[in-house]
Design a protein around this motif. Sequence first.
Motif, PDB file in Angstrom:
ATOM      1  N   SER A 281       0.825  -1.201   0.000  1.00  8.93           N
ATOM      2  CA  SER A 281       0.000   0.000   0.000  1.00  8.93           C
ATOM      3  C   SER A 281       0.864   1.258   0.000  1.00  8.93           C
ATOM      4  O   SER A 281       0.373   2.340  -0.314  1.00  8.93           O
ATOM      5  CB  SER A 281      -0.920  -0.004   1.216  1.00  8.93           C
ATOM      6  OG  SER A 281      -0.162  -0.093   2.407  1.00  8.93           O
ATOM      7  N   LEU A 282       2.119   1.120   0.336  1.00  3.82           N
ATOM      8  CA  LEU A 282       3.012   2.276   0.299  1.00  3.82           C
ATOM      9  C   LEU A 282       3.113   2.867  -1.105  1.00  3.82           C
ATOM     10  O   LEU A 282       3.383   4.052  -1.275  1.00  3.82           O
ATOM     11  CB  LEU A 282       4.422   1.871   0.751  1.00  3.82           C
ATOM     12  CG  LEU A 282       4.599   1.513   2.228  1.00  3.82           C
ATOM     13  CD1 LEU A 282       6.000   0.994   2.474  1.00  3.82           C
ATOM     14  CD2 LEU A 282       4.328   2.734   3.083  1.00  3.82           C
ATOM     15  N   CYS A 283       2.904   2.023  -2.100  1.00  2.00           N
ATOM     16  CA  CYS A 283       3.072   2.496  -3.475  1.00  2.00           C
ATOM     17  C   CYS A 283       2.129   3.645  -3.797  1.00  2.00           C
ATOM     18  O   CYS A 283       2.443   4.503  -4.616  1.00  2.00           O
ATOM     19  CB  CYS A 283       2.835   1.353  -4.461  1.00  2.00           C
ATOM     20  SG  CYS A 283       4.102   0.095  -4.339  1.00  2.00           S
ATOM     21  N   ASP A 284       0.980   3.644  -3.152  1.00  2.00           N
ATOM     22  CA  ASP A 284       0.032   4.727  -3.412  1.00  2.00           C
ATOM     23  C   ASP A 284       0.371   5.976  -2.620  1.00  2.00           C
ATOM     24  O   ASP A 284      -0.222   7.028  -2.831  1.00  2.00           O
ATOM     25  CB  ASP A 284      -1.383   4.269  -3.056  1.00  2.00           C
ATOM     26  CG  ASP A 284      -1.850   3.180  -3.990  1.00  2.00           C
ATOM     27  OD1 ASP A 284      -1.613   3.312  -5.207  1.00  2.00           O
ATOM     28  OD2 ASP A 284      -2.445   2.207  -3.510  1.00  2.00           O
ATOM     29  N   LEU A 285       1.289   5.849  -1.689  1.00  2.00           N
ATOM     30  CA  LEU A 285       1.640   7.010  -0.878  1.00  2.00           C
ATOM     31  C   LEU A 285       2.501   8.002  -1.665  1.00  2.00           C
ATOM     32  O   LEU A 285       2.563   9.169  -1.324  1.00  2.00           O
ATOM     33  CB  LEU A 285       2.382   6.582   0.392  1.00  2.00           C
ATOM     34  CG  LEU A 285       1.530   5.890   1.443  1.00  2.00           C
ATOM     35  CD1 LEU A 285       2.355   5.600   2.668  1.00  2.00           C
ATOM     36  CD2 LEU A 285       0.334   6.752   1.805  1.00  2.00           C
ATOM     37  N   PHE A 286       3.177   7.524  -2.677  1.00  2.00           N
ATOM     38  CA  PHE A 286       3.884   8.442  -3.560  1.00  2.00           C
ATOM     39  C   PHE A 286       2.853   9.006  -4.528  1.00  2.00           C
ATOM     40  O   PHE A 286       2.071   8.266  -5.119  1.00  2.00           O
ATOM     41  CB  PHE A 286       5.003   7.712  -4.307  1.00  2.00           C
ATOM     42  CG  PHE A 286       5.682   8.553  -5.327  1.00  2.00           C
ATOM     43  CD1 PHE A 286       6.442   9.656  -4.960  1.00  2.00           C
ATOM     44  CD2 PHE A 286       5.549   8.272  -6.673  1.00  2.00           C
ATOM     45  CE1 PHE A 286       7.061  10.447  -5.906  1.00  2.00           C
ATOM     46  CE2 PHE A 286       6.169   9.056  -7.627  1.00  2.00           C
ATOM     47  CZ  PHE A 286       6.931  10.145  -7.239  1.00  2.00           C
ATOM     48  N   GLU A 287       2.883  10.324  -4.689  1.00  6.88           N
ATOM     49  CA  GLU A 287       1.721  10.951  -5.312  1.00  6.88           C
ATOM     50  C   GLU A 287       1.310  10.389  -6.670  1.00  6.88           C
ATOM     51  O   GLU A 287       0.150  10.161  -6.938  1.00  6.88           O
ATOM     52  CB  GLU A 287       1.915  12.475  -5.413  1.00  6.88           C
ATOM     53  CG  GLU A 287       3.111  12.885  -6.208  1.00  6.88           C
ATOM     54  CD  GLU A 287       4.225  13.386  -5.302  1.00  6.88           C
ATOM     55  OE1 GLU A 287       4.626  14.526  -5.466  1.00  6.88           O
ATOM     56  OE2 GLU A 287       4.671  12.629  -4.431  1.00  6.88           O
ATOM     57  N   ARG A 288       2.304  10.129  -7.520  1.00 12.23           N
ATOM     58  CA  ARG A 288       1.907   9.603  -8.831  1.00 12.23           C
ATOM     59  C   ARG A 288       1.963   8.084  -8.851  1.00 12.23           C
ATOM     60  O   ARG A 288       1.852   7.456  -9.887  1.00 12.23           O
ATOM     61  CB  ARG A 288       2.813  10.169  -9.913  1.00 12.23           C
ATOM     62  CG  ARG A 288       2.598  11.667 -10.077  1.00 12.23           C
ATOM     63  CD  ARG A 288       3.323  12.213 -11.274  1.00 12.23           C
ATOM     64  NE  ARG A 288       3.795  13.561 -10.976  1.00 12.23           N
ATOM     65  CZ  ARG A 288       5.023  13.986 -11.211  1.00 12.23           C
ATOM     66  NH1 ARG A 288       5.914  13.168 -11.751  1.00 12.23           N
ATOM     67  NH2 ARG A 288       5.373  15.206 -10.915  1.00 12.23           N
ATOM     68  N   GLY A 289       2.219   7.510  -7.720  1.00  9.14           N
ATOM     69  CA  GLY A 289       2.277   6.053  -7.649  1.00  9.14           C
ATOM     70  C   GLY A 289       3.685   5.548  -7.864  1.00  9.14           C
ATOM     71  O   GLY A 289       4.460   6.115  -8.629  1.00  9.14           O
ATOM     72  N   LEU A 290       3.999   4.491  -7.148  1.00  8.31           N
ATOM     73  CA  LEU A 290       5.324   3.911  -7.229  1.00  8.31           C
ATOM     74  C   LEU A 290       5.242   2.627  -8.045  1.00  8.31           C
ATOM     75  O   LEU A 290       4.485   1.722  -7.717  1.00  8.31           O
ATOM     76  CB  LEU A 290       5.809   3.599  -5.808  1.00  8.31           C
ATOM     77  CG  LEU A 290       7.234   3.134  -5.614  1.00  8.31           C
ATOM     78  CD1 LEU A 290       8.223   4.201  -6.073  1.00  8.31           C
ATOM     79  CD2 LEU A 290       7.454   2.795  -4.150  1.00  8.31           C
ATOM     80  N   THR A 291       6.024   2.569  -9.109  1.00  8.23           N
ATOM     81  CA  THR A 291       6.084   1.345  -9.905  1.00  8.23           C
ATOM     82  C   THR A 291       6.691   0.231  -9.060  1.00  8.23           C
ATOM     83  O   THR A 291       7.734   0.411  -8.440  1.00  8.23           O
ATOM     84  CB  THR A 291       6.949   1.567 -11.160  1.00  8.23           C
ATOM     85  OG1 THR A 291       6.284   2.500 -12.013  1.00  8.23           O
ATOM     86  CG2 THR A 291       7.162   0.258 -11.906  1.00  8.23           C
ATOM     87  N   SER A 292       6.015  -0.917  -9.038  1.00  3.92           N
ATOM     88  CA  SER A 292       6.472  -1.970  -8.136  1.00  3.92           C
ATOM     89  C   SER A 292       6.084  -3.339  -8.676  1.00  3.92           C
ATOM     90  O   SER A 292       5.099  -3.470  -9.402  1.00  3.92           O
ATOM     91  CB  SER A 292       5.852  -1.747  -6.755  1.00  3.92           C
ATOM     92  OG  SER A 292       6.397  -2.625  -5.807  1.00  3.92           O
ATOM     93  N   VAL A 293       6.859  -4.316  -8.314  1.00  2.00           N
ATOM     94  CA  VAL A 293       6.577  -5.686  -8.734  1.00  2.00           C
ATOM     95  C   VAL A 293       5.690  -6.344  -7.690  1.00  2.00           C
ATOM     96  O   VAL A 293       6.083  -6.466  -6.531  1.00  2.00           O
ATOM     97  CB  VAL A 293       7.877  -6.501  -8.883  1.00  2.00           C
ATOM     98  CG1 VAL A 293       7.554  -7.947  -9.213  1.00  2.00           C
ATOM     99  CG2 VAL A 293       8.774  -5.889  -9.938  1.00  2.00           C
ATOM    100  N   SER A 294       4.501  -6.751  -8.103  1.00  2.00           N
ATOM    101  CA  SER A 294       3.622  -7.453  -7.173  1.00  2.00           C
ATOM    102  C   SER A 294       4.079  -8.895  -7.030  1.00  2.00           C
ATOM    103  O   SER A 294       4.287  -9.598  -8.013  1.00  2.00           O
ATOM    104  CB  SER A 294       2.186  -7.416  -7.694  1.00  2.00           C
ATOM    105  OG  SER A 294       1.417  -8.352  -6.997  1.00  2.00           O
TER     106      SER A 294
END
Lengths: 340, 340
Positions: A281-294
């Motif tokens: 859920s941290l990925c949404d904390l960066f304003e434009r979203g954090l690219t991440s491998v699920s």
Amino acid sequence: MRVTQQDIARLANVSQATVSRVLSGDARVETDIKDRVLAVISETNYQIDVRARSLRSKRTGLIGLVVKRPPGGLNDDPFFANLISHIMDFLAGRPYHLCVEMVSSASSQEAVYDELLRTRRVDGLILVESEARDERILRLQAEGFPFVLIGNPVEERESTIWSVDNDNVLAAKTATEHLREAGYQRVGLLAGPKGITVSDDRIEGYRQGMSGSDCDDLVWHCDFGFIAARDTASDILRSPSRPDALLVLDDFMAMGVVLAARGQGLFIPEDLGVASFNDSSLCDLFERGLTSVSLNIPQIVRTACGRLLKIIEEKPIYGPRRMIIPTELCVRGSTTRRDL
Amino acid sequence: MRVTQQDIARLANVSQATVSRVLSGDARVETDIKDRVLAVISETNYQIDVRARSLRSKRTGLIGLVVKRPPGGLNDDPFFANLISHIMDFLAGRPYHLCVEMVSSASSQEAVYDELLRTRRVDGLILVESEARDERILRLQAEGFPFVLIGNPVEERESTIWSVDNDNVLAAKTATEHLREAGYQRVGLLAGPKGITVSDDRIEGYRQGMSGSDCDDLVWHCDFGFIAARDTASDILRSPSRPDALLVLDDFMAMGVVLAARGQGLFIPEDLGVASFNDSSLCDLFERGLTSVSLNIPQIVRTACGRLLKIIEEKPIYGPRRMIIPTELCVRGSTTRRDL
DNA sequence: CAACCGCGTGAATACGTATTCACATAATAA
DNA sequence: TTATTATGTGAATACGTATTCACGCGGTTG
């Protein structure tokens, strides 16, 4: 006081043995007797005594989760909380419960494993991301203790240990290629401490993703946690030969990188691309979203726990010892340049 | 096979009863016999059988932690992970282990409590932030089940229930006053769902902090979690009569508010002041730092667990049933205006 | 018809510990 | 000396369940 099988037996005019048989679903008991016993059981709302059953059957109904506490830090990484959440989801409704074991120092780790092994307080263990050549795993295995590893058992043990993992090499390769295709020229890697398998695997994948170009000076190591990553990233970004994109070992560390970049007036994704792993859920904390491998944690947990229960219950397991759960790259704003 | 007290007894030429006495520290055994037994114990590296002891002594050596899963969401709030970490720290070295129980729906909650109560799988419970007038707590109490509440037991039970809590009213009042003193004119409150004690207490404190000025239209309710808070905050901030500062129920929700503000081009702390509760690691994720009230979780856990063990072991407890752990307002960039 | 087998049930036992009870022995009091 | 009490230890028991063993009964086979 407490209702026992003895009481049930008396009320139903049968022997205690028969009550036990009814409860364990023994097929041999006659239907009418079974019904009679079940009737008494439900009207007395009898509950089996877990202690007595444990003593007799050598089962505790507990699954242990061994998590490693990062040195000096807390387990505030959402990854662990998520893991626990999903394990509990899996266990809900099954006759097992979750016991969390935390190890901090290496010596305490030794003691904890030893104690678990000797007392058999739990029926089986879920181990998370152990270090590459962990001796303790060999002991568990030698003693025939049921366990499933979430992580990479290293090559020579692949065929003897039950494990569930992502293909971290492939995932890192894919993420690296994504960064390069997004237009970044100097793609670096912020890895974890040396000797951690998950980190080593991702380094390997990163190298593959860099397709032969010499990239060893673009790999940095760093302790787990947000603070350490922020400080390390500050140094990295201050260097004149700084990378213009960083693949980071996990989201928590990536947030540290984001902060370090902001601190130096670098814009993400224009000046620095950032991608990481876990898709928490941290990925949404960066304003434009954090690219991440699920990593697909729900499926990892389902697979690992499902197998563990089968091992414990000595049921057959189909499929390879090492299960690979597919990952998925979730592209978000931190790698989506608008200036090209 | 397995070394039992019987084996120890044979090797040391004593009876099994004596071995048991030595192990439980019975003062009556002669020193030389005790030494002989202890010698045999250590050289056979005997380990007590937890199952048998459980059956006999009715103790399991397990502490249950009951956490509530937010509806539809995951427990990815660092608060829970922190709590677990600290509980494990406390338990390390003591003869207790942690068993995590998660409840999601209200009905499952009922079932979980019921099962725990009937089977006594755990020796005691730590309950977290229960709802205001929780019936289940009364049942636990009626059955004499050891438990400690982390949270507010509501007034009429204060004297009968062991609880550990912060003074949420005071903490919210202090935070509110801090926002007003920082120069904000329209200080609002983003609270949690209605009926949650911790939320209600902080609403009360907020009102006190607003010292009588009519502020009911500056209070909003919202589900737990980052996403819900972000969406709710978006609506709030779009309103023409928007607040210029928000006190938020927890850090995780506050990060949602931060995002919503950014999305509308509002600067923090100039256009919007933000303060919240928990003082988790998330506070550092906001670039200039998020002002937050530290709950002092380590001390809460120490107090709650320490008391729980005393209740279980029937040792005397000094001090009031309701313990209040002091909070501390940690002022950071999100409320530090540089434009005044 | 006898020998045998499968089936369902109860009696008995074992799991390993903690604790009560009984019993020696030594110490004390009369 | 004898009666009485401490004191330390072993024997015995209970905790509640799962499982083995023994047994009786009805049905099958030779």
